[in-house]
Design an enzyme around this catalytic site. Structure first.
Site, PDB file in Angstrom:
ATOM      1  N   SER A  76       0.855  -1.202   0.000  1.00  0.00           N
ATOM      2  CA  SER A  76       0.000   0.000   0.000  1.00  0.00           C
ATOM      3  C   SER A  76       0.880   1.237   0.000  1.00  0.00           C
ATOM      4  O   SER A  76       2.019   1.204   0.496  1.00  0.00           O
ATOM      5  CB  SER A  76      -0.865   0.001   1.260  1.00  0.00           C
ATOM      6  OG  SER A  76      -1.522   1.238   1.414  1.00  0.00           O
TER       7      SER A  76
ATOM      8  N   TYR B 143      -1.469  -0.175  10.767  1.00  0.00           N
ATOM      9  CA  TYR B 143      -1.821  -0.588   9.399  1.00  0.00           C
ATOM     10  C   TYR B 143      -0.693  -0.206   8.435  1.00  0.00           C
ATOM     11  O   TYR B 143      -0.196  -1.050   7.672  1.00  0.00           O
ATOM     12  CB  TYR B 143      -3.141   0.058   8.939  1.00  0.00           C
ATOM     13  CG  TYR B 143      -3.422  -0.290   7.482  1.00  0.00           C
ATOM     14  CD1 TYR B 143      -3.724  -1.596   7.110  1.00  0.00           C
ATOM     15  CD2 TYR B 143      -3.316   0.669   6.473  1.00  0.00           C
ATOM     16  CE1 TYR B 143      -3.935  -1.939   5.770  1.00  0.00           C
ATOM     17  CE2 TYR B 143      -3.526   0.338   5.136  1.00  0.00           C
ATOM     18  CZ  TYR B 143      -3.836  -0.967   4.797  1.00  0.00           C
ATOM     19  OH  TYR B 143      -4.027  -1.312   3.477  1.00  0.00           O
TER      20      TYR B 143
HETATM   21  P1  NDP Z   1     -11.847  -5.668   1.061  1.00  0.00           P
HETATM   22  O1  NDP Z   1     -12.199  -5.436   2.491  1.00  0.00           O
HETATM   23  O2  NDP Z   1     -12.803  -5.226   0.016  1.00  0.00           O
HETATM   24  O3  NDP Z   1     -11.505  -7.236   0.835  1.00  0.00           O
HETATM   25  C1  NDP Z   1     -10.641  -7.883   1.707  1.00  0.00           C
HETATM   26  C2  NDP Z   1     -10.593  -9.363   1.398  1.00  0.00           C
HETATM   27  O4  NDP Z   1      -9.668  -9.980   2.301  1.00  0.00           O
HETATM   28  C3  NDP Z   1     -11.928 -10.045   1.591  1.00  0.00           C
HETATM   29  O5  NDP Z   1     -12.125 -10.982   0.562  1.00  0.00           O
HETATM   30  C4  NDP Z   1     -11.772 -10.760   2.920  1.00  0.00           C
HETATM   31  O6  NDP Z   1     -12.523 -11.970   2.906  1.00  0.00           O
HETATM   32  C5  NDP Z   1     -10.283 -11.085   2.917  1.00  0.00           C
HETATM   33  N1  NDP Z   1      -9.768 -11.283   4.274  1.00  0.00           N
HETATM   34  C6  NDP Z   1      -9.642 -10.350   5.254  1.00  0.00           C
HETATM   35  N2  NDP Z   1      -9.191 -10.927   6.362  1.00  0.00           N
HETATM   36  C7  NDP Z   1      -9.035 -12.252   6.094  1.00  0.00           C
HETATM   37  C8  NDP Z   1      -8.619 -13.363   6.854  1.00  0.00           C
HETATM   38  N3  NDP Z   1      -8.262 -13.268   8.148  1.00  0.00           N
HETATM   39  N4  NDP Z   1      -8.579 -14.584   6.255  1.00  0.00           N
HETATM   40  C9  NDP Z   1      -8.954 -14.710   4.967  1.00  0.00           C
HETATM   41  N5  NDP Z   1      -9.354 -13.704   4.195  1.00  0.00           N
HETATM   42  C10 NDP Z   1      -9.406 -12.475   4.762  1.00  0.00           C
HETATM   43  O7  NDP Z   1     -10.421  -4.960   0.876  1.00  0.00           O
HETATM   44  P2  NDP Z   1      -9.608  -4.530  -0.454  1.00  0.00           P
HETATM   45  O8  NDP Z   1      -9.975  -5.379  -1.583  1.00  0.00           O
HETATM   46  O9  NDP Z   1      -9.686  -3.074  -0.586  1.00  0.00           O
HETATM   47  O10 NDP Z   1      -8.120  -4.845   0.034  1.00  0.00           O
HETATM   48  C11 NDP Z   1      -7.399  -5.964  -0.401  1.00  0.00           C
HETATM   49  C12 NDP Z   1      -5.950  -5.786   0.015  1.00  0.00           C
HETATM   50  O11 NDP Z   1      -5.432  -4.590  -0.555  1.00  0.00           O
HETATM   51  C13 NDP Z   1      -5.733  -5.650   1.523  1.00  0.00           C
HETATM   52  O12 NDP Z   1      -4.521  -6.295   1.842  1.00  0.00           O
HETATM   53  C14 NDP Z   1      -5.635  -4.152   1.735  1.00  0.00           C
HETATM   54  O13 NDP Z   1      -4.870  -3.821   2.872  1.00  0.00           O
HETATM   55  C15 NDP Z   1      -4.912  -3.735   0.474  1.00  0.00           C
HETATM   56  N6  NDP Z   1      -5.095  -2.361   0.053  1.00  0.00           N
HETATM   57  C16 NDP Z   1      -6.332  -1.767  -0.004  1.00  0.00           C
HETATM   58  C17 NDP Z   1      -6.456  -0.453  -0.431  1.00  0.00           C
HETATM   59  C18 NDP Z   1      -7.768   0.253  -0.478  1.00  0.00           C
HETATM   60  O14 NDP Z   1      -7.781   1.499  -0.445  1.00  0.00           O
HETATM   61  N7  NDP Z   1      -8.895  -0.435  -0.597  1.00  0.00           N
HETATM   62  C19 NDP Z   1      -5.284   0.308  -0.880  1.00  0.00           C
HETATM   63  C20 NDP Z   1      -4.029  -0.406  -0.748  1.00  0.00           C
HETATM   64  C21 NDP Z   1      -3.960  -1.682  -0.326  1.00  0.00           C
HETATM   65  P3  NDP Z   1     -13.412 -12.531   4.110  1.00  0.00           P
HETATM   66  O15 NDP Z   1     -13.947 -11.357   4.860  1.00  0.00           O
HETATM   67  O16 NDP Z   1     -14.456 -13.361   3.415  1.00  0.00           O
HETATM   68  O17 NDP Z   1     -12.471 -13.356   4.893  1.00  0.00           O
HETATM   69  C1  8X3 Z   2      -5.119   1.512   1.855  1.00  0.00           C
HETATM   70  C2  8X3 Z   2      -4.793   2.874   1.355  1.00  0.00           C
HETATM   71  O1  8X3 Z   2      -4.443   5.288   2.054  1.00  0.00           O
HETATM   72  O2  8X3 Z   2      -6.488   4.181   2.809  1.00  0.00           O
HETATM   73  O3  8X3 Z   2      -3.954   0.767   2.005  1.00  0.00           O
HETATM   74  O4  8X3 Z   2      -4.349   3.615   3.795  1.00  0.00           O
HETATM   75  S1  8X3 Z   2      -5.033   4.039   2.571  1.00  0.00           S
END
Ligand code: NDP
Ligand code: 8X3
Length: 250
Positions: A135, A148
């Site tokens: 990220s 985070y």
């Molecule tokens: P979402 O919350 O939309 O999706 C997260 C996914 O991760 C879900 O499918 C969830 O599935 C799964 N997950 C979470 N915890 C667990 C666990 N303990 N075991 C198994 N599966 C898990 O998030 P995003 O798609 O936005 O984020 C995906 C990744 O990208 C993350 O690592 C996030 O930190 C990163 N990210 C996100 C950004 C953003 O702004 N959205 C920007 C930069 C990075 P379930 O709940 O079914 O387990």
């Molecule tokens: C998620 C992006 O800027 O919301 O990793 O932390 S931010």
């Protein structure tokens, strides 16, 4: 036919990536904790999709899921370590210790378990590609990101360390590092407060899950001699804050 293993396909980037890879004829092993979402995806995506329900924080469950793959799903070309979350936006002095533990268990330890479970396959095949979701929060600090952001700094750095250690094994490693992207991420971060989650992205045209899926797919589909070390991206309407200054006038 190529196969990608994607953690966290029940929402956001993972779901979009699963659909993107399937559109190109890849097979997708997709994981998550929500069985009903996995079943719905299976109904939608069909034969090319294999759902696996487990928590990435549960070390034994991770290794059992990978070792339990049937012969026809054993050969994996690409691993996308996507499952992860932010919990809370409280300052370091006010944030919940249990939220920190969950983020460390998921974003750091979960990613390590899945990587360790799948890596022997890549070594045996003498090919593979690990794509980690880091990220911008792992590079640029902002108030309330504390653990985070630090967990994502770990992912950003670990991706480079993986490259250093896996040289000579024909294994690619990429870190995809997005900024604000509208998914379930904010809903999870604000613990189900949908209004707060919606306000978070108000008027700023955040990145979409499809944007990130496109980047992930692009890295995976490049010729095998090309390793994208990292891709950092932000919405055009997001940029950097200046240094904070605390002033007290005498
Ligand atoms: P979402 O919350 O939309 O999706 C997260 C996914 O991760 C879900 O499918 C969830 O599935 C799964 N997950 C979470 N915890 C667990 C666990 N303990 N075991 C198994 N599966 C898990 O998030 P995003 O798609 O936005 O984020 C995906 C990744 O990208 C993350 O690592 C996030 O930190 C990163 N990210 C996100 C950004 C953003 O702004 N959205 C920007 C930069 C990075 P379930 O709940 O079914 O387990
Ligand atoms: C998620 C992006 O800027 O919301 O990793 O932390 S931010």
């Amino acid at each position: 036919m190529k196969t990608v293993f994607i953690t966290g396909v029940t929402a956001g980037f993972g779901e979009a990536a699963a659909k993107r890879f399937i559109k190109e004829g890849w097979r997708v092993i997709g994981t998550g904790r929500r069985l009903e979402k996995l079943n719905a995806l299976k109904a939608q995506l069909g034969e090319l999709f294999l759902p696996l329900c487990f928590d990435v924080c549960d070390k034994q469950a991770v290794f059992d899921a990978v070792s339990g793959l049937s012969a026809q799903w054993q050969n994996i070309d690409t691993l996308v370590n996507n499952a992860g979350l932010a919990l809370g936006l409280g300052s370091f002095d006010k944030a919940e210790l249990s939220d920190w533990e969950t983020m460390i268990d998921t974003n750091i330890k979960g990613l390590l378990y899945v990587s360790k479970a799948i890596l022997p396959k890549f070594i045996e095949q003498q090919s593979g590609h690990i794509i980690n979701l880091g990220s911008t929060a792992g590079t640029y600090p902002y108030p309330g990101a504390n653990v985070y952001g630090s967990s994502k700094a770990f992912v950003n750095m670990l991706s480079l360390e993986m490259r250093a250690d896996l040289i000579g094994k024909n294994i690619r490693v990429t870190c995809v590092e997005p900024g604000f992207c509208e998914t379930e991420f904010a809903e999870v971060r604000f613990k189900g407060d949908l209004k707060k989650a919606k306000d978070f992205y108000q008027g700023m045209q955040a990145l979409t899950a499809d944007d990130i899926a496109e980047s992930i797919y692009w890295c995976a589909a490049l010729p095998k001699h090309m390793n994208i070390n990292k891709i950092e991206m932000m919405p055009t309407r997001q940029s950097f804050a200046g240094f904070a200054v605390h002033r007290e006038l005498d």
